[in-house]
Scaffold this motif. Structure first.
Motif: not given
Length: 195
Positions: A107-113, A121-128, A60-72
């Motif tokens: 934010l919820a997933l970061i809190a769950e890390a 790793a997904i959080r760190d990738q997103s920040v990067h 779920s987190a990976e998909l969220m990052v992927r969709r945001a990246t695709e929009r950018v």
């Protein structure tokens, strides 16, 4: 091949059910049962795709990052560095229903890390990725800056954008967002003046 497409669609459907559950009840409510109910599938079907809650949250987190990246990445350049900078940075703000949902879930997933280490790793990738985007914007607005200064400006821009995103998320979804875009415009103008 159709079976693969069905599996990919099922994974995305389940990830979206995770997002809905998180938005409605928080990340603590995410379980195989609650997500299966939200998605309208049998628990066994969900377990076939995601055997554990951790795998479900990770995808779920990976998909969220992927969709945001695709929009950018889909943002077409205009040829005007300031216009392009605002268009790119705007994707990082919760100004649309999709981006608002993504930030709430992120934010919820970061809190769950701490409980689900695969999310780290997904959080760190997103920040990067945000920092890489900020550096791209800085380099396009002020290409003559020395690398240490450009990196410092990119970190400042990433922090500013993150702060604006949190402020927008704290206000009602239908509240005005133009004030945040004005802050970004001011920062873009400041960076352009450094060239």
């Amino acid at each position: 091949m159709p079976r693969r497409i069905d599996l990919d669609q099922r994974r995305e459907q389940l990830a979206e059910a995770v997002w809905s559950t998180i938005r409605r009840s928080g990340v603590g409510a995410v379980s195989v049962r609650t997500v299966a109910a939200e998605a309208g599938v049998a628990v066994g079907s969900l377990r076939h795709v995601f055997p554990t809650r951790a795998e479900l949250l990770r995808f779920s987190a990976e998909l969220m990052v992927r969709r945001a990246t695709e929009r950018v990445r889909a943002t077409a350049p205009s040829g005007d560095a300031s216009v392009d900078a605002l268009a790119l940075l705007r994707h990082l703000l919760p100004t649309q229903p999709d981006s608002r949902t993504e930030l709430e879930v992120q934010l919820a997933l970061i809190a769950e890390a701490p409980a689900v280490p695969a999310l780290t790793a997904i959080r760190d990738q997103s920040v990067h990725q945000v920092r890489v985007l900020a550096r791209h914007v800085v380099d396009s607005l002020a290409p003559e800056l020395a690398p240490p200064r450009a990196e410092a400006e990119a970190l400042r821009l990433a922090a500013l954008t993150d702060g604006l995103a949190l402020q927008l998320l704290a206000q009602p979804a239908d509240a005005p967002v133009e004030w945040a875009l004005d802050v970004l415009r001011d920062e873009i103008a400041r960076l352009s003046a450094l060239a």
